[in-house]
Write an enzyme that holds these catalytic residues in place. Structure first.
Site, PDB file in Angstrom:
ATOM      1  N   LYS A  36       0.838  -1.206   0.000  1.00 23.14           N
ATOM      2  CA  LYS A  36       0.000   0.000   0.000  1.00 23.14           C
ATOM      3  C   LYS A  36       0.876   1.262   0.000  1.00 23.14           C
ATOM      4  CE  LYS A  36      -0.316   0.122   5.018  1.00 23.14           C
ATOM      5  NZ  LYS A  36      -1.012  -0.434   6.176  1.00 23.14           N
ATOM      6  N   ARG A 135     -11.076   1.195  14.521  1.00 24.84           N
ATOM      7  CA  ARG A 135     -10.775   1.828  13.245  1.00 24.84           C
ATOM      8  C   ARG A 135     -11.697   1.222  12.201  1.00 24.84           C
ATOM      9  NH1 ARG A 135      -4.640   1.651  10.757  1.00 24.84           N
ATOM     10  NH2 ARG A 135      -5.262  -0.457  10.268  1.00 24.84           N
ATOM     11  N   TYR A 285      17.605  30.360   5.819  1.00 26.59           N
ATOM     12  CA  TYR A 285      16.466  31.125   6.339  1.00 26.59           C
ATOM     13  C   TYR A 285      16.552  31.312   7.853  1.00 26.59           C
ATOM     14  CZ  TYR A 285      13.877  30.730   1.953  1.00 26.59           C
ATOM     15  OH  TYR A 285      13.469  30.830   0.654  1.00 26.59           O
ATOM     16  N   MET A 336      12.851  24.520   0.844  1.00 25.07           N
ATOM     17  CA  MET A 336      11.870  23.716   0.113  1.00 25.07           C
ATOM     18  C   MET A 336      12.537  22.735  -0.850  1.00 25.07           C
ATOM     19  SD  MET A 336       8.592  24.981  -2.120  1.00 25.07           S
ATOM     20  CE  MET A 336       7.774  25.838  -0.790  1.00 25.07           C
TER      21      MET A 336
HETATM   22  C1  PLP Z   1      -0.299  -1.437   6.847  1.00 23.58           C
HETATM   23  C2  PLP Z   1      -0.916  -2.673   7.283  1.00 23.58           C
HETATM   24  C3  PLP Z   1      -0.154  -3.831   7.478  1.00 23.58           C
HETATM   25  C4  PLP Z   1       1.347  -3.838   7.413  1.00 23.58           C
HETATM   26  O1  PLP Z   1       1.864  -3.266   8.581  1.00 23.58           O
HETATM   27  P1  PLP Z   1       3.429  -3.203   8.905  1.00 23.58           P
HETATM   28  O2  PLP Z   1       3.496  -2.662  10.269  1.00 23.58           O
HETATM   29  O3  PLP Z   1       4.009  -2.280   7.895  1.00 23.58           O
HETATM   30  O4  PLP Z   1       3.963  -4.564   8.751  1.00 23.58           O
HETATM   31  C5  PLP Z   1      -0.821  -5.005   7.769  1.00 23.58           C
HETATM   32  N1  PLP Z   1      -2.166  -5.032   7.882  1.00 23.58           N
HETATM   33  C6  PLP Z   1      -2.920  -3.936   7.728  1.00 23.58           C
HETATM   34  C7  PLP Z   1      -4.389  -4.044   7.881  1.00 23.58           C
HETATM   35  C8  PLP Z   1      -2.328  -2.717   7.449  1.00 23.58           C
HETATM   36  O5  PLP Z   1      -3.081  -1.631   7.307  1.00 23.58           O
END
Ligand code: PLP
Length: 389
Positions: A36, A135, A285, A336
């Protein structure tokens, strides 16, 4: 090129093997590699291809947009779990691209059924249980209702039950124990309501690293005739949260996995300017830095717009970069698109010299410490061109 990111495919596969070696001690477990957020800033196109070539059959993406993109890279066959809440507008693409969404409400099931029925193609889903993150997921009271709904669905097949741990990096955490109990109850309820559960999963990197959940997962899987999956993300990229002790919260060291994995990403740039300044001259800066003596500064074309945190400024986080294997401290404020570093004692530094902004000698954990955050946020905040090495 102002700055660029090199991704080591070899390191990535080594980290994958380290995860697999640990999880397979307690029994066979499938690895769902989390890619992701553009593979935590590592470029999902590179990462997904390398992992699939190394035998990974499940990838985790955040949303349907990422799922569609990754599907184009890995082709059919590889399973893609979409982990963020499903929206009605996404359902058509979920069915067409054979994505596997996470669901937890009867509305999710309803909207998927409509899309699946109109395409004449069933869709597989994983049910998320909220065991303590507050969540995503159905809470424990609601499990039976959604389980019945899934068991009776012609078009939506629930093949997995999952949850997510809030405090997996805390050794022997009471929070984790409570979450496990709730998860075990939920899985039994789902199965008891007639759903054939093929997969159960709960463990991300920290749970693999801390280790105590893995054997328990195998036992639970055995009870309900399912298989275990683990969902590592950060560990594949070579980082792990420190395992902490439950009682005093003292920062411990890396767990079994944390000791094995190595960073996959190196962020580099080049020296684009060199100048000498005299005692009394100020830098950057706010003129926050005043030279005490003659200094030599190197100018680098990276700044906070590229993901180099302003907290790396001198007097704040006191960050550094690596030039020729030696540290060069940030001088003044990070701008920046630019930063100045001290090369007074680094003989021979010349224009065009390669500079490591993040990598060997200056890790994402270092950047995170300067900025009061975690490696995850640093890694997915880097904006540079990707090169595979
Ligand atoms: C991001 C995520 C993971 C991976 O987590 P890590 O700590 O990066 O290993 C696993 N399961 C879910 C649901 C996540 O959102």
């Amino acid at each position: 090129m102002k700055s660029w990111v090199e991704i080591s495919g070899t390191r990535l596969v080594d980290n994958l093997r380290a995860v697999q070696a640990i999880v397979n001690v307690d029994g066979a477990a499938e690895t769902l590699a989390v890619v992701k957020a553009n593979a935590y800033g590592h470029d999902a196109a590179i990462v997904a291809r390398v992992l699939v070539n190394a035998g990974v059959r499940w990838l985790g993406v955040a949303d349907v947009g990422e799922g569609v993109r990754v599907r184009e890279i890995v082709g059919d066959g590889v399973r893609l779990l979409v982990m963020l809440a499903l929206e009605e507008a996404d359902c058509k693409e979920v069915v067409e691209r054979d994505l596997t969404p996470v669901v937890w409400t009867v509305e999710h099931v309803g909207m998927l059924e409509r899309a699946a029925e109109s395409a004449g193609k069933a869709v597989r889903v994983h049910l998320e249980i909220d065991t303590g993150m507050a969540r995503q997921g159905v809470d424990c009271e609601g499990v039976a209702i959604i389980a019945k709904r899934l068991a009776g669905s012609k078009w939506v097949r629930c093949e997995g039950v999952m949850s997510h741990l809030a405090a997996a990096e805390v050794e022997g955490s009471v929070v984790t124990r409570r979450q496990r109990d709730r998860f075990a109850d939920a899985v039994q309820i789902v199965v008891g309501n007639g759903v054939t559960v093929e997969w159960i999963h709960l463990a991300a990197s920290s749970a693999v690293d801390e280790g105590s959940t893995l054997g328990w997962m195998q036992e639970l899987a055995g009870l309900v005739g399912a298989k275990v999956m683990v969902r590592p993300g950060i560990a594949l990229y070579g980082y792990c949260s420190a395992i902490t002790a439950a009682n005093d919260g003292v920062i411990g060291c890396a767990g079994a996995l944390g000791k094995l994995v190595k960073p996959v990403l190196t962020w580099k740039t080049r020296v684009i300017g060199l100048r000498e300044i005299r005692a009394g001259d100020t830098v950057g800066y706010g003129a926050t830095f005043t030279a005490k003596s003659l200094m030599r500064l190197a100018l680098l074309p990276v700044g906070y717009a590229d993901g180099l945190r302003r907290a790396a400024s001198s007097g704040v986080g006191d960050g550094w970069v690596m030039i020729g294997g030696r540290r060069a401290a940030v001088v003044g404020r990070v701008s920046m698109n630019l930063v100045m570093v001290d090369v007074t004692d680094l003989e021979g530094v010349a224009l065009d010299d390669e500079v490591v902004v993040l990598g060997e000698g200056v890790t994402a954990d270092d950047h995170a410490r300067w900025s009061g955050t975690i490696s995850y946020e640093i890694l997915c905040g880097i904006r540079a061109k990707f090169v595979e090495s």
